[in-house]
Design a protein around this motif. Sequence first.
Motif, PDB file in Angstrom:
ATOM      1  N   ALA A 146       0.825  -1.207   0.000  1.00  0.00           N
ATOM      2  CA  ALA A 146       0.000   0.000   0.000  1.00  0.00           C
ATOM      3  C   ALA A 146       0.860   1.258   0.000  1.00  0.00           C
ATOM      4  CB  ALA A 146      -0.938  -0.011   1.212  1.00  0.00           C
ATOM      5  N   PHE A 165      -7.576   3.430  -9.732  1.00  0.00           N
ATOM      6  CA  PHE A 165      -7.345   4.110  -8.463  1.00  0.00           C
ATOM      7  C   PHE A 165      -6.467   5.332  -8.664  1.00  0.00           C
ATOM      8  CE2 PHE A 165      -8.360  -0.215  -7.455  1.00  0.00           C
ATOM      9  CZ  PHE A 165      -9.179  -0.109  -6.353  1.00  0.00           C
ATOM     10  N   THR A 197       2.450   1.688  -3.404  1.00  0.00           N
ATOM     11  CA  THR A 197       1.423   2.062  -4.373  1.00  0.00           C
ATOM     12  C   THR A 197       1.031   3.527  -4.226  1.00  0.00           C
ATOM     13  OG1 THR A 197       0.599  -0.207  -4.519  1.00  0.00           O
ATOM     14  CG2 THR A 197      -0.916   1.546  -5.189  1.00  0.00           C
ATOM     15  N   SER A 204     -11.560   5.288  -5.935  1.00  0.00           N
ATOM     16  CA  SER A 204     -11.765   4.208  -6.890  1.00  0.00           C
ATOM     17  C   SER A 204     -12.818   4.637  -7.904  1.00  0.00           C
ATOM     18  CB  SER A 204     -12.230   2.960  -6.146  1.00  0.00           C
ATOM     19  OG  SER A 204     -12.593   1.950  -7.053  1.00  0.00           O
ATOM     20  N   LEU A 244      -6.189  -2.030  -1.863  1.00  0.00           N
ATOM     21  CA  LEU A 244      -6.554  -0.772  -2.497  1.00  0.00           C
ATOM     22  C   LEU A 244      -7.968  -0.360  -2.090  1.00  0.00           C
ATOM     23  CD1 LEU A 244      -5.087  -1.363  -6.075  1.00  0.00           C
ATOM     24  CD2 LEU A 244      -4.061  -0.077  -4.181  1.00  0.00           C
ATOM     25  N   ALA A 282      -6.019  -1.581 -11.027  1.00  0.00           N
ATOM     26  CA  ALA A 282      -5.344  -2.399 -10.009  1.00  0.00           C
ATOM     27  C   ALA A 282      -4.352  -3.362 -10.652  1.00  0.00           C
ATOM     28  CB  ALA A 282      -6.370  -3.162  -9.180  1.00  0.00           C
TER      29      ALA A 282
END
Length: 157
Positions: A10, A65, A13, A57, A46, A28
Motif C-alpha cells: 500500500a 485508483f 502504491t 476508486s 486498495l 489495479a
Amino acid sequence: MKMSEGVEWALHTCVNLSWTDPGDAVPAARLAEVFSLPTAYLSKHLQALARAGILISTTGPRGGFRLGRDPASITLLDVVTAIEGPEDAFRCRQILKDGPGGRPDVDYRRTCTISQAMRKAELAWRTALAEQTIADVRRTVEQRDPTAPEATRERLR
C-alpha cells in the motif's frame, strides 16, 4: 510488531500514484504489475485505502485508483491504519487480576507497569509514522533516484 505485507504494498502504491497526473486512475492490475504482485490481493488493500479516503476508486473503461488526497496530507500512519486497522498492537488482558495479590476491582490496563511501557512504546511508533507523509517518502526517493518518477509513470501507462 509484525505487519502484513499489504502495508508495504500500500505504501509503495501510494508513492507510485503520487507521480501520476492528478485525476488519472490506474487499474489495479497495472499497479500490481509494477512489483509483480497478485492483483486480487493488492485490490483488497486498495479497496481498504479507498474506504479510508486515501484513494479514490473509479469504475468503467478508464477506471482504477488515484490518490484521494494530497500526498502531503497522507501519513504513513493513515496507510498502516487503513490496512491493519486501528486496534492497539499490545492488548493488556489484565492477567494481574488472577495473579498474586490481584484485585478484581482494579483496571490493570491503567496501572500495570508492563501495560504502561507497551503503550508508551506504541505511542512513539505511531507518532513517528504520523510525522511522515507520502510526500516525504516521495521526496526522499526522488533525491536518491531522480529517474524514479518518470520510470514509474512509464510502467503505469
